[in-house]
Design an enzyme around this catalytic site. Structure first.
Site, PDB file in Angstrom:
ATOM      1  N   HIS A  88      40.170  40.410  36.373  1.00 12.53           N
ATOM      2  CA  HIS A  88      38.678  39.870  36.411  1.00 12.53           C
ATOM      3  C   HIS A  88      37.684  40.334  36.864  1.00 12.53           C
ATOM      4  CE1 HIS A  88      40.566  36.496  34.191  1.00 12.53           C
ATOM      5  NE2 HIS A  88      41.532  36.152  35.182  1.00 12.53           N
ATOM      6  N   HIS A 113      34.210  40.286  46.226  1.00 19.79           N
ATOM      7  CA  HIS A 113      34.415  41.200  44.922  1.00 19.79           C
ATOM      8  C   HIS A 113      33.172  41.150  44.291  1.00 19.79           C
ATOM      9  CE1 HIS A 113      34.626  36.587  44.558  1.00 19.79           C
ATOM     10  NE2 HIS A 113      33.692  36.945  43.597  1.00 19.79           N
ATOM     11  N   HIS A 115      30.673  41.349  40.169  1.00 20.08           N
ATOM     12  CA  HIS A 115      30.257  40.874  39.021  1.00 20.08           C
ATOM     13  C   HIS A 115      29.239  41.601  38.505  1.00 20.08           C
ATOM     14  CE1 HIS A 115      32.436  37.034  39.636  1.00 20.08           C
ATOM     15  NE2 HIS A 115      31.969  37.027  40.832  1.00 20.08           N
ATOM     16  N   THR A 200      34.389  30.972  38.688  1.00 22.56           N
ATOM     17  CA  THR A 200      35.730  31.296  37.949  1.00 22.56           C
ATOM     18  C   THR A 200      36.229  29.868  37.661  1.00 22.56           C
ATOM     19  OG1 THR A 200      36.583  32.021  39.784  1.00 22.56           O
ATOM     20  CG2 THR A 200      35.692  33.502  38.342  1.00 22.56           C
TER      21      THR A 200
HETATM   22 ZN   LIG Z   1      32.248  36.056  42.324  1.00 21.69          ZN
END
Ligand SMILES: [Zn+2]
Length: 248
Positions: A88, A113, A115, A200
């Protein structure tokens, strides 16, 4: 809730915090088609907030309220030492001992993380890349610091992680050079503050969001290295603001 559902909620919560390494074994979700964001709430009972929640993330930051926000108190070590491709996103796990302080309340940095394109938008403007620094307090309450990237010169700190990008979903790599979350941030830490959710599944609410106003740069190559690895955009669309205030 039966035993199986409890187990699924627990697994999903761990996934959300750890970024989804177990997601493939549990409920499948993604960013397109029947598993895409508009269907997340139907995929599993424990994902229902993705549809019914009123304090969901990301958002478009537009109308804001002027407030007396305290200086962002970051006490980060240079100890991002493990990089994971969880299918993801790409996630850098942080060793214990780095903290964000919000009004005397300590949140420990767990991971950051990415995106692409950005999830939050600033007055309608989308960015090619957004990093989420995920923190948790001792009770598991979450605080996320969001950092926008604009296309420009190469980002040296990002380069340390990108030189070891795990190409396959499920791959985990020990970083040769630990990453400093602090070095990745801009020198000025002005921010927007609001309440939101995980972006998410299970879209859990009660997440304290801090979106930095100033972006940093990443090269065209660094941005495309990430987006081509993910194959599809991994940004949830912006959600309704509803009764929330955005303070700056
Ligand atoms: Zn995130």
């Amino acid at each position: 809730m039966n035993k199986q559902q409890v187990k699924r909620v627990l697994i999903s919560t761990v996934i959300a915090i750890s970024g989804g390494a177990l997601a493939q074994d549990d409920v499948h979700w993604g960013y397109s088609g029947h598993q895409g964001p508009e269907h997340w709430g139907e995929l599993a009972p424990e994902f229902s907030l993705c549809t019914s929640g009123k304090n969901q993330s990301p958002i478009n930051i537009s109308a804001t309220t002027k407030g007396q926000l305290p200086t962002l108190a970051l006490n980060y070590q240079a100890s991002g030492n493990e990089i994971i491709n969880n299918g993801h996103t790409i996630q850098v796990n942080y060793a214990p001992g780095s903290y964000l302080d919000i009004a005397g309340h300590q949140f420990e940095l767990k991971q950051f993380h990415f995106h692409s394109p950005s999830e939050n938008t600033l007055r309608g403007k989308s960015f090619p890349l957004e990093a989420h620094f995920v923190h948790a307090d001792s009770k598991g309450n979450l605080a996320v610091v969001a950092l926008m990237f604009e296309q420009g010169k190469e980002n040296q700190e990002l380069a340390k992680a990108w030189s070891q990008l795990p190409q396959e979903a499920g791959q985990k790599v020990r970083l040769a050079t630990p990453i400093s979350g602090l070095n990745m941030l801009p020198s000025k830490h002005d921010y927007y503050r609001f309440n939101g959710s995980l972006t998410t599944p299970p879209c859990s609410e009660g997440v304290r969001w801090i979106v930095l106003k100033n972006a940093v740069s990443a090269s065209k190559q660094q941005i495309s290295d990430f987006s081509s690895l993910m194959k599809l955009p991994n940004n949830r669309p912006v959600q309704g603001i509803n009764a929330r205030l955005i303070v700056e």
